[in-house]
Every structure is written in C-alpha cells, then in structure tokens.
Design an enzyme around this catalytic site. Sequence first.
Site: not given
Ligand SMILES: *Cc1c(COP(=O)(O)O)cnc(C)c1O
Length: 429
Positions: A107
């Site tokens: 993220k």
């Molecule tokens: C947010 C997140 C996801 C999921 O991603 P999305 O875009 O919401 O589908 C998967 N793995 C980790 C470690 C995350 O932080």
Amino acid sequence: MNFYNINNPSEQVSLKEAVLKSVTRVSDLYMPEYIPILSSEFFNKLNNTSLQEIACNVTKVMLGQDIPDISIENIINRALNFEIPLRQLDKNLYVLELFHGPTLAFKDIGARFMAGLFEYLLRNENRETTILVATSGDTGSAVANAFFNCKMVKVVILFPAGKVSNIQEKQLTTMGGNIMALEVDGDFDDCQRLVKLAFSDAELNSRLNLTSANSINFARLFPQSFYYFYGLSQLAATNKPVVFSVPSGNFGNLTAGIIAKKMGLPVHRLIASTNVNRCVPEYLLNGRFDPQPTIHTITNAMDVGNPSNFRRILDLYNNQYNLISTDIKGYWFTDEQTLRAMNDLQNRYLYQADPHGAVAYLGLKEYMERNDCCGIFLETAHPSKFPDEVEKATNKKVQIPETLKDLMALKKGSVKMPNSFASFRDYLI
Ligand SMILES: *Cc1c(COP(=O)(O)O)cnc(C)c1O
C-alpha cells in the site's frame, strides 16, 4: 482526462475533483472516461526500462493532459524510491515483492503516489483538506506515513480495535503531527461505514473538506498498475502466457491489474485469490454477487465481506460476466490452507512468505494445475508484519527489519471510538 461516476456516468469531473472531492454518495466511484493504450515502442523496450521510467510513461498516457511531465517525474521519483524485485522460485514460478516501501506493505506504492498528487493538486489552495481513511491495517499505516507532514492535509485513520497486528497498530498510532488514529469498537466494514456516512454528511463535508484515501480513490488505485508492467519487464523471455495471482480484499490491487491489461500489457489472466471472504471467487463461478458479513482470518488485510472495487471491475468489463470470468479466475482458501502454503513455500523454495502472499501462491498453484503458464504471485507484505503466523507455519524466525525495531519502541497514541456515527461526527467537528 475526464472522470465519470459509475453511479451516474453523465456526471463528468476533472482529475482534481475525482481525486479531492469527497465521495458524496455512499457508493460513488470515479473512473477515467477511457483507458489509454501504451505504444508498441514502450512495450518493445520494456525489458530495459526502470521502474520509475515505466511509472512515468504509464502516468503520462493516463494523466499527461492534466499534469506537466516534470511534475509527474517529481511525483514518481519521490514516491517510488525503493525496489519492486521479481524473484524466481521455480521454472515458471515467480514472486513479485511489493513490500520494500517504508511501511513494508504494497500500500506504500499507492499512498506515496497519492500524497505527491495531492501536493500537486493542492499547490494553490489555502484551505485544509481532511483525509478520512478506514483501514484493516496496512492502508492506514501507508497513508499515515505518506502524508506525514504534508502541508494543508490532515489525516484521520479509523481502524478496528483488536483486529490489526501489533506492528500495524504501532504504525497507525505513533506518527503524531497531522495524523490522527481512531480505534473503533467494530470491524473494518464498520470503519468503512462510518467514513461513508461522514462523506454523505453535507455539513461535515463543507466544514472539513473531506476526501478519501481508501482504494476507492483513483489516485491510489492507478499507481498500483505500475508494478504489473515492471513485473513483466523483469521476466526472462517466455513463450508461455503470463498470469498474475493477486491476494485480494477490497480488490483495488486486482482492479489495477485489469487497468494494466487494458493499457496493453500482455497478461493472459488475473487470479483473484482470497480468504474465506469469498464473494468474488463465487461470483466468478456462478455469476451471482452476494456480499456477506466479514469473517475474521489470519490474512486480515483481506477481511472484506463487500469489496468496494468490485463495481469498478464490472464497469471495466461493461457488466459482461462472460468477459470477466474469462479474464479473471478466482479461488479462495481457509486459514489452515494458508498456513500450510507458508510451510510449503519455506520447505520447497526456502521462501518465507507472509500469509497474504501465501494465499496468492495458493491461487496460482490451483490455476497452474490445469493451465500451462508462467505464473507470478504478488507478495503484498513483509513476513515480519505477521510474525506469529509466519513463525508458526515455517518453524523459522522472521528477520525483523531495523525500521520496525525502532517503531516498536514508540508509544501508542490513539483515541477510542464507539461504533457510532454520532461520536465520530462529534470528534471530527
Ligand atoms: C490491502 C492488502 C491486501 C488486499 O488488497 P486489495 O487491493 O484491498 O484487494 C492484500 N495484502 C495486504 C498485505 C494488504 O495490505
């Protein structure tokens, strides 16, 4: 580039509005009016192009009419100041590591690009903007880190009390400054509901200039397309079809993969890998979308019962189920299977994955049992963010990066919040 609201396609807005304007109705989602295609020249030299150059090229075709090239280059060079390496585990098996940013989860990529874009878009404003972000853990820390000390921006983070890991909680609650952390007595969906209610409150909006940093914001979603290109650019020549397996919760990551594919990236299939919160894999099987209450799992960043970006996926395919279910395959897994997958990755490939990456690995393996291809799974978090599960599954200590050790020594600063909009509203005012 103009943007339209999926709910009401005749409502067209500029990039600035799509990114900064609060989402005023509960489920408004903006999309670019068309998906531009990259030139064959770009793809011909993809293998010799750096991550930053790829990201600049992709951004220039999408947003080049709205932002001067030099500003795009500045945003990218500041946001993407870490590597996104592709590692080979086996003959046709690769892992793309998205976790080398400051908060050790993928993220960071979206949040850091978004912070740069906000600064650019707000450069002539003198009114403060308040970002509301509901998080199941990683989003909030990435946004907090990316926007820390950002001028004219306040960030309010809502996270479910007791449902994020220790490290995630530290990352969320120790920034201070322009970052506020609210610990909500509820789950992620409750946090998201509170944020959506705030957005639909006209008075709050006008007083606080609210905006969102969840993956419902296009500015966060779009930069996640960069690493699909960069993943492919690092791949040795192959004549097999390439598939990406994406560990999915709110489906921003997978939606970005679809956008990359529509921009011309030769991706054969995308695999939606989920935990038991499985409404998308089930939709892909039977054509019915039936969101359910969220179930708590060890892959807490994917504990989303009703993923907001699903409607973007429908929109990208004009609601055509047959097209969606051809391009995207879905599989879901239990915690027990996820723990076994971490063990399997450690034993077979000496690769210590985090639980989310392990779910992506499982989805890829399931697909590859029936399909000859070259597979890349996305590893979205560093294993040290989930030390208990990882150590239990792999019988091996996780290496804690120095930055995390420093973080764990800091003191938590958060506000406890009942699961009630009235309290949340009072707090904001
Ligand atoms: C947010 C997140 C996801 C999921 O991603 P999305 O875009 O919401 O589908 C998967 N793995 C980790 C470690 C995350 O932080």
